[in-house]
Motif scaffolding. Structure first.
Motif, PDB file in Angstrom:
ATOM      1  N   PRO A 189     -27.965  67.559  45.933  1.00 32.60           N
ATOM      2  CA  PRO A 189     -26.513  67.750  46.058  1.00 32.60           C
ATOM      3  C   PRO A 189     -25.695  66.901  45.098  1.00 32.60           C
ATOM      4  CG  PRO A 189     -27.537  67.587  48.230  1.00 32.60           C
ATOM      5  CD  PRO A 189     -28.582  67.198  47.224  1.00 32.60           C
ATOM      6  N   PHE A 190     -26.232  65.753  44.666  1.00 35.16           N
ATOM      7  CA  PHE A 190     -25.532  64.909  43.694  1.00 35.16           C
ATOM      8  C   PHE A 190     -25.858  65.316  42.263  1.00 35.16           C
ATOM      9  CE2 PHE A 190     -26.595  61.941  47.300  1.00 35.16           C
ATOM     10  CZ  PHE A 190     -25.333  61.957  47.882  1.00 35.16           C
ATOM     11  N   MET A 191     -27.120  65.633  42.023  1.00 32.79           N
ATOM     12  CA  MET A 191     -27.574  65.869  40.650  1.00 32.79           C
ATOM     13  C   MET A 191     -26.913  67.080  40.012  1.00 32.79           C
ATOM     14  SD  MET A 191     -31.607  64.768  40.649  1.00 32.79           S
ATOM     15  CE  MET A 191     -32.132  65.973  41.862  1.00 32.79           C
ATOM     16  N   LEU A 192     -26.583  68.087  40.805  1.00 31.48           N
ATOM     17  CA  LEU A 192     -25.949  69.273  40.240  1.00 31.48           C
ATOM     18  C   LEU A 192     -24.647  68.932  39.513  1.00 31.48           C
ATOM     19  CD1 LEU A 192     -26.440  71.958  43.034  1.00 31.48           C
ATOM     20  CD2 LEU A 192     -27.575  71.844  40.819  1.00 31.48           C
ATOM     21  N   TRP A 193     -24.009  67.838  39.947  1.00 35.60           N
ATOM     22  CA  TRP A 193     -22.724  67.458  39.350  1.00 35.60           C
ATOM     23  C   TRP A 193     -22.897  66.639  38.078  1.00 35.60           C
ATOM     24  CZ3 TRP A 193     -18.603  69.921  41.131  1.00 35.60           C
ATOM     25  CH2 TRP A 193     -18.753  70.554  42.371  1.00 35.60           C
ATOM     26  N   LEU A 194     -24.130  66.277  37.750  1.00 38.71           N
ATOM     27  CA  LEU A 194     -24.397  65.632  36.464  1.00 38.71           C
ATOM     28  C   LEU A 194     -24.555  66.668  35.344  1.00 38.71           C
ATOM     29  CD1 LEU A 194     -27.059  62.928  37.458  1.00 38.71           C
ATOM     30  CD2 LEU A 194     -24.560  62.739  37.485  1.00 38.71           C
ATOM     31  N   ILE A 195     -25.039  67.840  35.704  1.00 31.60           N
ATOM     32  CA  ILE A 195     -25.384  68.850  34.700  1.00 31.60           C
ATOM     33  C   ILE A 195     -24.187  69.307  33.867  1.00 31.60           C
ATOM     34  CG2 ILE A 195     -26.359  71.171  34.397  1.00 31.60           C
ATOM     35  CD1 ILE A 195     -28.150  70.558  36.836  1.00 31.60           C
ATOM     36  N   PRO A 196     -22.950  69.385  34.415  1.00 30.93           N
ATOM     37  CA  PRO A 196     -21.818  69.757  33.552  1.00 30.93           C
ATOM     38  C   PRO A 196     -21.592  68.832  32.369  1.00 30.93           C
ATOM     39  CG  PRO A 196     -21.207  70.040  35.851  1.00 30.93           C
ATOM     40  CD  PRO A 196     -22.547  69.362  35.836  1.00 30.93           C
ATOM     41  N   ALA A 197     -22.215  67.653  32.360  1.00 29.62           N
ATOM     42  CA  ALA A 197     -22.117  66.781  31.182  1.00 29.62           C
ATOM     43  C   ALA A 197     -22.635  67.477  29.938  1.00 29.62           C
ATOM     44  CB  ALA A 197     -22.893  65.482  31.420  1.00 29.62           C
ATOM     45  N   THR A 198     -23.474  68.497  30.098  1.00 33.25           N
ATOM     46  CA  THR A 198     -23.986  69.248  28.947  1.00 33.25           C
ATOM     47  C   THR A 198     -22.866  69.959  28.190  1.00 33.25           C
ATOM     48  OG1 THR A 198     -24.427  71.126  30.426  1.00 33.25           O
ATOM     49  CG2 THR A 198     -26.256  69.613  29.975  1.00 33.25           C
ATOM     50  N   ALA A 199     -21.715  70.169  28.842  1.00 30.49           N
ATOM     51  CA  ALA A 199     -20.597  70.810  28.157  1.00 30.49           C
ATOM     52  C   ALA A 199     -20.081  69.958  26.999  1.00 30.49           C
ATOM     53  CB  ALA A 199     -19.461  71.076  29.140  1.00 30.49           C
ATOM     54  N   LEU A 200     -20.418  68.678  27.006  1.00 33.00           N
ATOM     55  CA  LEU A 200     -19.973  67.772  25.948  1.00 33.00           C
ATOM     56  C   LEU A 200     -20.854  67.840  24.711  1.00 33.00           C
ATOM     57  CD1 LEU A 200     -19.166  64.631  28.133  1.00 33.00           C
ATOM     58  CD2 LEU A 200     -17.572  66.380  27.310  1.00 33.00           C
ATOM     59  N   LEU A 201     -22.012  68.476  24.819  1.00 35.51           N
ATOM     60  CA  LEU A 201     -22.913  68.546  23.664  1.00 35.51           C
ATOM     61  C   LEU A 201     -22.319  69.473  22.615  1.00 35.51           C
ATOM     62  CD1 LEU A 201     -26.335  68.816  25.521  1.00 35.51           C
ATOM     63  CD2 LEU A 201     -25.320  66.793  24.456  1.00 35.51           C
ATOM     64  N   PRO A 202     -22.313  69.048  21.363  1.00 35.73           N
ATOM     65  CA  PRO A 202     -21.636  69.827  20.318  1.00 35.73           C
ATOM     66  C   PRO A 202     -22.519  70.915  19.733  1.00 35.73           C
ATOM     67  CG  PRO A 202     -22.479  67.807  19.389  1.00 35.73           C
ATOM     68  CD  PRO A 202     -22.812  67.766  20.866  1.00 35.73           C
ATOM     69  N   GLY A 203     -21.851  71.837  19.048  1.00 36.37           N
ATOM     70  CA  GLY A 203     -22.563  72.811  18.230  1.00 36.37           C
ATOM     71  C   GLY A 203     -23.362  73.816  19.019  1.00 36.37           C
ATOM     72  N   ARG A 204     -24.288  74.457  18.351  1.00 37.98           N
ATOM     73  CA  ARG A 204     -25.186  75.417  19.000  1.00 37.98           C
ATOM     74  C   ARG A 204     -26.187  74.654  19.854  1.00 37.98           C
ATOM     75  NH1 ARG A 204     -26.402  79.572  13.936  1.00 37.98           N
ATOM     76  NH2 ARG A 204     -24.212  80.207  13.625  1.00 37.98           N
ATOM     77  N   ARG A 205     -26.392  75.128  21.066  1.00 35.92           N
ATOM     78  CA  ARG A 205     -27.143  74.296  22.013  1.00 35.92           C
ATOM     79  C   ARG A 205     -28.350  75.004  22.609  1.00 35.92           C
ATOM     80  NH1 ARG A 205     -23.032  73.007  26.109  1.00 35.92           N
ATOM     81  NH2 ARG A 205     -22.611  75.200  25.818  1.00 35.92           N
ATOM     82  N   ARG A 206     -28.835  76.034  21.930  1.00 39.13           N
ATOM     83  CA  ARG A 206     -29.990  76.753  22.464  1.00 39.13           C
ATOM     84  C   ARG A 206     -31.236  75.874  22.492  1.00 39.13           C
ATOM     85  NH1 ARG A 206     -27.284  81.192  19.974  1.00 39.13           N
ATOM     86  NH2 ARG A 206     -26.842  82.829  21.508  1.00 39.13           N
ATOM     87  N   GLY A 207     -31.327  74.939  21.554  1.00 41.74           N
ATOM     88  CA  GLY A 207     -32.464  74.020  21.564  1.00 41.74           C
ATOM     89  C   GLY A 207     -32.477  73.168  22.813  1.00 41.74           C
ATOM     90  N   TRP A 208     -31.295  72.701  23.223  1.00 46.80           N
ATOM     91  CA  TRP A 208     -31.218  71.929  24.466  1.00 46.80           C
ATOM     92  C   TRP A 208     -31.589  72.786  25.664  1.00 46.80           C
ATOM     93  CZ3 TRP A 208     -31.337  66.986  24.163  1.00 46.80           C
ATOM     94  CH2 TRP A 208     -30.676  66.285  23.147  1.00 46.80           C
ATOM     95  N   LEU A 209     -31.131  74.037  25.683  1.00 47.44           N
ATOM     96  CA  LEU A 209     -31.494  74.939  26.783  1.00 47.44           C
ATOM     97  C   LEU A 209     -33.001  75.154  26.827  1.00 47.44           C
ATOM     98  CD1 LEU A 209     -28.710  77.687  26.629  1.00 47.44           C
ATOM     99  CD2 LEU A 209     -29.271  76.249  28.605  1.00 47.44           C
ATOM    100  N   ALA A 210     -33.610  75.321  25.673  1.00 42.56           N
ATOM    101  CA  ALA A 210     -35.066  75.503  25.633  1.00 42.56           C
ATOM    102  C   ALA A 210     -35.779  74.276  26.189  1.00 42.56           C
ATOM    103  CB  ALA A 210     -35.519  75.773  24.196  1.00 42.56           C
ATOM    104  N   GLY A 211     -35.250  73.099  25.874  1.00 47.55           N
ATOM    105  CA  GLY A 211     -35.841  71.881  26.424  1.00 47.55           C
ATOM    106  C   GLY A 211     -35.732  71.824  27.936  1.00 47.55           C
TER     107      GLY A 211
END
Length: 465
Positions: free
Chosen positions: A427-449
């Motif tokens: 219940p807490f960790m789900l609210w950390l994941i929106p931090a990914t919105a701060l990652l710049p540029g194309r982010r498919r590599g991060w999604l693959a990770g």
């Protein structure tokens, strides 16, 4: 000033600056997990005090493939390939439903790596789980009045670990499902996955209300493809995460008055928060991100109705004969009677964070690096303003994520969460994941990770959930 941290930049603005600091943050996450694995294995081999077979996760090394493997690979590829584009252009309501559906597909496919029986239907029927005590709730009132008497190990008929470890609202959920004809492990598993999956929509609603729509859209693919799905399917903590997330979403809508019925939203937020506290003792800490919502909205207007709604469930359980505080004190005794009394605090105080790293993924860790860098400015701009300008969406997102991180740190320091936090802290960790919105540029590599972490864990480690 870098584009992604400019005071007037939104999280939706792409940047092509080097990713070295993001990679450095991810490397810290890798180092933390590596240390937790090797130090944990050494401690467990020496004296067995960790009480887990594959530290820092509760699980057993068990390489395998299963019926869900092709589906999980297909879902991952589809979200990586099309998720960012769809998130950018779908109408808002369609995006919410699509993200929820994608999260469900991801969670179900991961669970089905072990097949329907072991991956879904069996998970909530094992000896420590809730469904084993359904028959003891034939008289709900009498059971609630005597609930606390069966928490501590010793008296005859003590509750199984998960029943004893939670207020009765958790078990009653499955009792009520059974009463309406949805009994058994399959229905319970589907309930937890579907309600847990809805949490991603609740997070998006909250982020949009408190920051802006572009920020929410950038976070959507990462919420759909979160490694946390490994434990969302199938554990009751996924269900708890859904209830808690909608409590915060309603609070955000009420506080920002971005709904036609802010009073009803405030009352609903309190009602769900009160129920959350009777699903898990530790989820009282959801008040921390709740406070963060009010700080970001710069208003206490919804608070009276929130408090009124919050009182409903505690009053009902108290009148029925269940004393929350007394039961919690009994739980502390039970916790130290079992593995909690043996597991070393000195290891788990930091290894819990390694387990969290695996559950949220390295992309989230990279995003958290940016959140921490923004923290001083975010705190300054949230002070009573002498200028009419409000914090930018980037800074507002940082505050929301920080509030969830503070709740996790409080749970960690309490010593009541030693191991299994990859599940317990959903219940807490789900609210950390929106931090990914701060990652710049194309982010498919991060999604693959992100996908790779979940696929490796669920194919190599049998987690029990």
């Amino acid at each position: 000033m870098p584009a992604d941290t400019h005071p007037h930049a939104g999280a939706a603005r792409p940047s092509h600056r080097p990713h070295r600091r993001d990679l450095a943050a991810a490397a810290v996450g890798v180092a933390l997990v590596t240390a937790a694995v090797f130090v944990g294995r050494a401690i467990q081999h020496a004296d067995g005090s960790l009480r887990v077979n594959w530290p820092p996760l509760l699980g057993t090394w068990d390489p395998r493939v299963g019926p869900g493997t092709p589906a999980a690979l297909a879902v991952a590829v589809l979200i990586i390939a099309y998720g960012p584009g769809l998130a950018a252009r779908l109408p808002w309501r369609a995006l919410l439903l699509t993200t929820w559906a994608a999260a469900l597909a991801w969670t179900f496919s991961l669970a089905l790596i072990d097949g329907w029986h072991w991956g879904v239907a069996r998970r909530l029927t094992t000896k420590n789980e809730y469904l084993t005590v359904i028959d003891r709730f034939t008289d709900i009132g009498a059971t609630l009045r005597g609930f606390s008497e069966h928490i501590v190990i010793g008296p005859p008929g003590n509750w199984p670990a998960h029943v004893a470890g939670h207020p009765p609202g958790a078990t009653l959920t499955f009792v009520w499902l059974d009463r309406i004809g949805l009994g058994g492990g399959s229905w319970a598993g589907v309930w937890c996955i579907v309600l847990g999956g809805s949490a991603v929509a609740a997070v998006l609603v909250t982020v949009r209300a408190l920051t802006d729509e572009g920020t929410a859209r950038r976070a959507a693919p990462f919420l759909a493809l979160a490694p946390a799905a490994v434990w969302m399917g199938t554990s009751a903590d996924g269900y708890f995460a859904g209830v808690a997330a909608w409590s915060l979403a309603l609070l955000a809508l009420a506080a920002t008055r971005t709904t036609r019925f802010p009073a009803a939203a405030a009352l609903g937020a309190g009602l769900l928060y009160g129920f959350t506290c009777y699903l898990s003792y530790g989820l009282t800490l959801m008040a921390v991100p709740g406070l963060g919502v009010l700080v970001l909205a710069r208003t206490a207007r919804p608070l009276p109705l929130v408090l009124l709604g919050t009182a409903v469930v505690p009053v009902a359980f108290t009148l029925a004969g269940f004393n929350w505080w007394e039961a919690y004190q009994e739980l502390v005794v039970r916790y130290y009677q079992g593995a909690g009394g043996l597991r070393p605090y000195s290891y788990w105080i930091w290894a819990n964070l390694a387990a969290t790293t695996l559950a949220v993924g390295l992309a989230t860790v990279a995003g958290l690096g940016r959140v921490l860098a923004l923290t001083p400015r975010a705190v300054r701009e949230l002070r009573p303003a002498r200028t009419p300008s409000a914090p930018t969406p980037v800074l507002r997102l940082a505050v929301l994520v920080l509030a969830a991180l503070l709740a996790i740190l409080a749970a960690d320091l309490s010593g009541m969460s030693k191991a299994e936090t990859e599940r317990i802290w959903l219940p807490f960790m789900l609210w950390l994941i929106p931090a990914t919105a701060l990652l710049p540029g194309r982010r498919r590599g991060w999604l693959a990770g992100q996908a790779a972490v979940a696929l490796l864990i669920n194919h190599l480690v049998f987690t029990g959930w």
